[in-house]
Design a protein around this motif. Sequence first.
Motif, PDB file in Angstrom:
ATOM      1  N   SER A 263       4.430  -0.592   3.479  1.00 45.94           N
ATOM      2  CA  SER A 263       3.685   0.636   3.756  1.00 45.94           C
ATOM      3  C   SER A 263       4.422   1.902   3.333  1.00 45.94           C
ATOM      4  CB  SER A 263       3.360   0.720   5.251  1.00 45.94           C
ATOM      5  OG  SER A 263       4.539   0.744   6.028  1.00 45.94           O
TER       6      SER A 263
ATOM      7  N   ARG B   7       0.839  -1.192   0.000  1.00 41.26           N
ATOM      8  CA  ARG B   7       0.000   0.000   0.000  1.00 41.26           C
ATOM      9  C   ARG B   7       0.875   1.243   0.000  1.00 41.26           C
ATOM     10  NH1 ARG B   7       0.566  -2.669   4.551  1.00 41.26           N
ATOM     11  NH2 ARG B   7       0.871  -1.598   6.531  1.00 41.26           N
ATOM     12  N   ASP B   8       0.239   2.381  -0.238  1.00 43.66           N
ATOM     13  CA  ASP B   8       0.938   3.663  -0.239  1.00 43.66           C
ATOM     14  C   ASP B   8      -0.046   4.679   0.307  1.00 43.66           C
ATOM     15  OD1 ASP B   8       2.149   6.071  -0.697  1.00 43.66           O
ATOM     16  OD2 ASP B   8       2.709   5.658  -2.766  1.00 43.66           O
ATOM     17  N   GLU B   9      -0.059   4.781   1.629  1.00 41.18           N
ATOM     18  CA  GLU B   9      -1.102   5.598   2.236  1.00 41.18           C
ATOM     19  C   GLU B   9      -0.614   6.501   3.362  1.00 41.18           C
ATOM     20  OE1 GLU B   9      -2.536   2.074   5.322  1.00 41.18           O
ATOM     21  OE2 GLU B   9      -3.530   2.288   3.372  1.00 41.18           O
ATOM     22  N   ASP B  10       0.600   6.305   3.797  1.00 35.59           N
ATOM     23  CA  ASP B  10       1.057   7.004   5.007  1.00 35.59           C
ATOM     24  C   ASP B  10       2.094   8.088   4.747  1.00 35.59           C
ATOM     25  OD1 ASP B  10       1.004   3.804   6.651  1.00 35.59           O
ATOM     26  OD2 ASP B  10      -0.576   5.332   6.556  1.00 35.59           O
TER      27      ASP B  10
ATOM     28  N   GLU C 261       6.688  -5.309   6.667  1.00 34.24           N
ATOM     29  CA  GLU C 261       5.689  -4.284   6.962  1.00 34.24           C
ATOM     30  C   GLU C 261       6.220  -2.899   6.632  1.00 34.24           C
ATOM     31  OE1 GLU C 261       2.220  -2.530   7.820  1.00 34.24           O
ATOM     32  OE2 GLU C 261       2.584  -4.677   7.671  1.00 34.24           O
TER      33      GLU C 261
END
Length: 376
Positions: A254, A177-180, A250
Amino acid sequence: MKIAYVAYDFPEFCIRHANALAEHCDVLLILPENTTREYAHLIDTRIRFEPFYKPRLRQPVRQVWSALGLVRGIRRFGPDVVHFQNGHMYFNLAMPLIKKFPLVITVHDARQHLGDSESGHTPQWIMDFGFRRADQVIVHGRSMVQTVVEELGFDPSEVHVIPLVALGDSNPSVSIRDEDEAVLFFGRIWEYKGLEFFIRAEPQVTALHPNVKFVIGGRGEDFERYRKLMVHPEQFEVHNAWLTDQARDEMFASASMVVLPYIEASQSGVTPIAYAYQKPVIVTDIGGLPDMVEHGRTGLLVPPRDVDTLAEAILRLLGDKAARMEMGRAGKRKLQRECAPPVVAAQTIEVYRQAISLRGPRPVAAKRDNQKVRAC
């Protein structure tokens, strides 16, 4: 073809490499028991695995017995080729005892890196003594070829550039994912890794992206000097410890990008891991790092020690999510094309064939033994 594959370090790399070689060769894999335990479940059942006890360097008697035990194991196996990874103080000195076998050495670092106190425990002349036993040499970056040729006396035809085999699972089980807006620095922390420039770039980035998080994962030298450089400590997430594969997975899964701000380098295993998780990289244009990066396609190249340009590169990727995700996908394709274990194994086997076919009395051997005498 029978291969004795020996290493004191790099357990995951060695196992994944040996597994691919086992598709075509009879492989004896000799690795330290304690550092291999975490990865032992990955070892292909076709491999003959012989773990050994790795004493501390301060235990010379045990080290000698350990090295002689490896020699006995290699002789029992009777390989067509011995493949040794980098070097070790005591095993290097025992290499003349296996001189009847063609020897391939993968040179990860021909010279000790700035601030790397662990590697500094072994005198350079002992490393060079081991390197010069090789019939053929493998390096992981084009920049290493000149060092091996000029400083160790090898002919260019004896030095082969083969990329690092991809680490981690080719299809990670964790959700990518790429959300932070997480900017990741990962790996051993020594001066040559340039962590201070990563930290110094933070204020410029945070000024435009206040929610960005600078994530640091790894251990090495005393971390307190790096904490003192942090203008905004709250923007950092620090994991200054040995990290499990799960924790590593993890962090990469991320992250928005992975940064390698090294000030010197031979190569790095971090870039292939980033590509496995479809993450773009920002790396300094130094040593072997550019070999794995297509500027503007799989990541960005920046000058070493240049905080402003590093900050600009981070801001560029943070400001264009679509571009960085496409770079990540391109990196994954590059990894599969160049660093997949079967691809690396095929190139390595060709080096083995050359070591076997060219073995015999060669004038260059005397040249190597006589070079750099002052270092001894």
